[in-house]
Design a protein around this motif. Sequence first.
Motif, PDB file in Angstrom:
ATOM      1  N   ASN B  66       0.913  -1.090   0.075  1.00 27.46           N
ATOM      2  CA  ASN B  66       0.009  -0.329   0.092  1.00 27.46           C
ATOM      3  C   ASN B  66       0.600   1.224   0.065  1.00 27.46           C
ATOM      4  N   ALA B  74       1.539   6.767  -1.799  1.00 26.58           N
ATOM      5  CA  ALA B  74       1.103   6.149  -0.342  1.00 26.58           C
ATOM      6  C   ALA B  74       0.819   6.970  -0.467  1.00 26.58           C
ATOM      7  N   ASP B  75       0.770   8.396  -0.105  1.00 22.98           N
ATOM      8  CA  ASP B  75      -0.865   9.394   0.853  1.00 22.98           C
ATOM      9  C   ASP B  75      -1.181   9.132  -0.131  1.00 22.98           C
ATOM     10  N   ALA B  78      -3.353   5.903   0.990  1.00 18.95           N
ATOM     11  CA  ALA B  78      -3.853   5.705   2.545  1.00 18.95           C
ATOM     12  C   ALA B  78      -4.917   6.896   3.101  1.00 18.95           C
ATOM     13  N   VAL B  79      -4.701   7.927   2.125  1.00 23.01           N
ATOM     14  CA  VAL B  79      -6.355   8.528   2.287  1.00 23.01           C
ATOM     15  C   VAL B  79      -7.917   7.887   1.511  1.00 23.01           C
ATOM     16  N   ASP B  82      -8.570   5.439   3.943  1.00 22.01           N
ATOM     17  CA  ASP B  82      -9.125   6.453   5.284  1.00 22.01           C
ATOM     18  C   ASP B  82     -10.801   6.926   5.051  1.00 22.01           C
ATOM     19  N   ASP B  83     -10.593   7.802   4.296  1.00 26.09           N
ATOM     20  CA  ASP B  83     -11.739   8.515   3.374  1.00 26.09           C
ATOM     21  C   ASP B  83     -13.077   7.267   3.322  1.00 26.09           C
ATOM     22  N   MET B  84     -12.778   6.130   3.140  1.00 22.24           N
ATOM     23  CA  MET B  84     -13.973   5.393   3.688  1.00 22.24           C
ATOM     24  C   MET B  84     -14.130   4.599   4.578  1.00 22.24           C
ATOM     25  N   GLY B  85     -13.462   5.181   6.100  1.00 25.82           N
ATOM     26  CA  GLY B  85     -13.106   4.516   6.825  1.00 25.82           C
ATOM     27  C   GLY B  85     -13.255   2.954   6.549  1.00 25.82           C
ATOM     28  N   ALA B  86     -11.891   2.603   6.188  1.00 22.65           N
ATOM     29  CA  ALA B  86     -11.133   1.131   5.928  1.00 22.65           C
ATOM     30  C   ALA B  86     -10.869   0.389   7.125  1.00 22.65           C
ATOM     31  N   ALA B 102     -11.540  -4.315   4.726  1.00 23.81           N
ATOM     32  CA  ALA B 102     -13.038  -4.201   5.998  1.00 23.81           C
ATOM     33  C   ALA B 102     -13.664  -3.414   5.603  1.00 23.81           C
ATOM     34  N   GLY B 103     -14.981  -2.872   5.260  1.00 21.55           N
ATOM     35  CA  GLY B 103     -15.551  -1.223   5.114  1.00 21.55           C
ATOM     36  C   GLY B 103     -17.262  -1.494   5.520  1.00 21.55           C
ATOM     37  N   LEU B 104     -17.908  -0.262   5.143  1.00 23.07           N
ATOM     38  CA  LEU B 104     -18.969  -0.449   4.952  1.00 23.07           C
ATOM     39  C   LEU B 104     -19.298  -0.415   3.358  1.00 23.07           C
ATOM     40  N   ASP B 107     -19.728   0.749   0.015  1.00 24.05           N
ATOM     41  CA  ASP B 107     -18.181   1.163   0.155  1.00 24.05           C
ATOM     42  C   ASP B 107     -17.604   0.188  -1.213  1.00 24.05           C
TER      43      ASP B 107
END
Lengths: 433, 452
Positions: B66, B74-75, B78-79, B82-86, B102-104, B107
């Motif tokens: 990743n 990489a950045d 990462a965004v 994290d934008d998906m809260g995964a 894993a996430g919602l 998504d």
Amino acid sequence: MNAKTSPPVGRPATLLTLDARQETLTNGLRILLLEDHGAPVVSYQVHFAAGSRNERPGITGISHLFEHMMFKGTPDCGPEEFARIIQAEGGQVNAFTTEDSTCYYENLPAHGLELAIRMEADRQAHLLLTEENLASEREVVRNERLLRTVNTPYGEARELLMALTFPRHAYGWPVVGWDSDLVAMSLVDCQSYFSTYYAPNNATVVVAGDMDPDDTLAMITAAYDNMQPAPPPPPVVTREEPQRGERRGEFHKRVEAGAVMAAFHVPELTHPDTVPLLVLASLLTDGHSARFHRHFVKSGRAGSVSASVGSSFLNTDPSIFRLDAVANPGESAADLEVQLWAELDRLQENGVGADEVRRAVRQIRAGLVLQARTQFYRGLLAGLYQVRANDWRFSNQLDEAMLAVTPEDLNRVARTYLVPSNRTVVTLIPETS
Amino acid sequence: MNILPESARVRRPAHRREHLDNGLTILIIEDQRLPAISLTLLLPAGGATDPPGQAGTASLVAGLLNKGSRRRDADSLAVAIDDMGASYSARTGRDSLVVSLAGLSEDFMDLIALLGEITLEPAFPADEFHLLRQRRLHALTRAMDQAATVADWTFSHGLYGEHPYGPPLSGTAASMTNLAETAPEAWHRRLFVPAGSCLAIAGAVPAEQALKAAADIFDSWQGTSPPPVSHPDPVPAARRILLVDRPDSPQAQIRWGHLGISRRDPRHDAAELVNDVLGGGGFSSRLMQTIRSEKGLTYGIHSGFSARLHAGPFQISTFTPTASVGEVLRDIDDLVGAFREGGPTAMELDDARRRLVGGYPLQFETATQVAGQLLEMELYGLPEDTLESYQDRILAVDLGQAADLAHDLLHPESALAVVVGDLSAMGSAPADWGTTETVDMGLLFSARTGSC
């Protein structure tokens, strides 16, 4: 909550709404029933409103030591038989003690529920406390303290941090207690603790999973109805005075890498500032895009950085915002500390961005959904918040408050609480042989 | 007595198992209970594929996946996560590399596209390689502060030596320092292939949609597995004890064990049953009863067979105050010796059977747990009905078989013991251990130079 100048950045709908049926027996026992037939599994939990916050100097650690004693048997159940019998039904059995509460639980196949109810009620009513059991369990707990605190790089420095942060309140000593208190504790102390805190009116029973609420309530009533209530335990009255000036400490230890740990006083969990503080902690260090992760860890400036609010599931009394950073081997923790405060200053001056707030909120909320897939976790959410916030719906309220949080809320709490005069800092300094 | 009631039989959601033309297996476990989804890609190649002298390569590959793709740095990755809260993780085992996202469930399409990008199109940028390697080197040094880690690593090294199961998965200071910048990409090109790999999708997405999305993204994945490299099991050695000095440490970490069996060994599940009585069964096991409950010499003691493709270790782990090391080692010898000769009692075996059989449904509570169980079957090439038949097979193990297994699988005569503690406070090494050797872990595993 406070006036806002920008629209909420969360998501429009709640993701996880806990629903429980709440009952109270005449002896004061609270019961929460969370029905869910997704899998043939049930979690049975008994939460007592008793933890290290209810202790006093001289008997620190008694809540946790007592948790161990609960496995030592009753007239109907020999020492250590409790776990053997539950496990032989395919159940997982354990317990944990925190600052604010003690929880005993069994996660079992659904058909084992009645057994768990019967056995938990039996030990709550008829626990046998003997000198012999206390003697062996005292050594087990002292070993646990060595494992988790003394024989780790950071454990003792963390104890110092809490002791400096809370010179008055019970959060200043560790849940496991001071070793000298563990050595001195007597059977009379244990008996007194049992009769004060383990009455039905100080307990909440939670059943989550594959069960029929009516049948379950009938089983619980049959098992617990004979227990007599006790006078309410003495309230915890001690409060910390506002901190007026930085406090500092050093801990020297034979370790490969130094560390800096800081604690800032923050309010109790039901305070409206708790949610912005939680989001702020997440924004700083959760995920690879988090500010402090990128600045300190990804870049190689530090071994690790983490921010958190209180304990897991927060705290009943005013607690702390924690910031911990581990230095690279051979590098100075003092230099790392300077950089930490510089980054924190930058955040306070420039404020946080709407994007990173939205991301942090999303991470917390999605993380909650992912964890709440087990009945055990759903039961914990209901039971722990019933004890700590006096309302099992508190996790639903947290979720709703997350939806409304704004960058201004975060900026305000950062500028209010994360200030030098409100902080306590302990530096772990590597000692050479 | 040994008939399983229907109510206690494991009930797991139906799943679909499909194959793409490139050899990738796809498992779909649909579960609409919560709006969550987890994606797990399992690759049947882990730390055991690290070339000699290059321990930690697979682990570094996992860490770099990743850190930049052909499309994004990489950045940005990462965004996106994290934008998906995964929740993202990439973990290396001895025999596998597992990437999870894993996430919602809303998504899902973005999550699976991201998983494809991270796993199939990593760019392995040079700057990220150097950053991560430096972090890993620091972490190796910091690991020396964790007595339990030092004990585990010393035990593996002592038991396996130069076998690929010997070095730490994260490598050593020497192997990490010597690793070429191009090694991770070369590893990925050679071993990150669809044949033998498996993608599990578990959660609130309709099976058809999940399957189509998986095919769209992973169909283009190409590559064939290199021929497997065989590693003969190490030859069992004579009893010996390795001592690692940790001055000022009030508590010592102890490991005791020897070679065990492969996860593919037909005796594996019965061996777990027998081990449950000795030291696997939580508070009820013989080791816990004597050493914790009766004597208070430890907070925890556990034994187990590690599931691996080749013979994994049989390992007992515990810790005790420095002054009790000799007593605990003697107790372990006595308890294992007696169990090897006598096997479990009828009541112990009955309890253990009920524990494993009764607790089995708990391992299938969530769709992600079901996926984990199915992935284990895929990794070790075990037939799918292994899961369905487990409870009946455990119930069928009788006292004679259990006693035979205890006798065949436990070997105190070739045990390796490791003690990590304050040697000056411990006094002389425990008697009746053939060879005693003091090891300097810092020199073996970390970047530290000189002795403690």
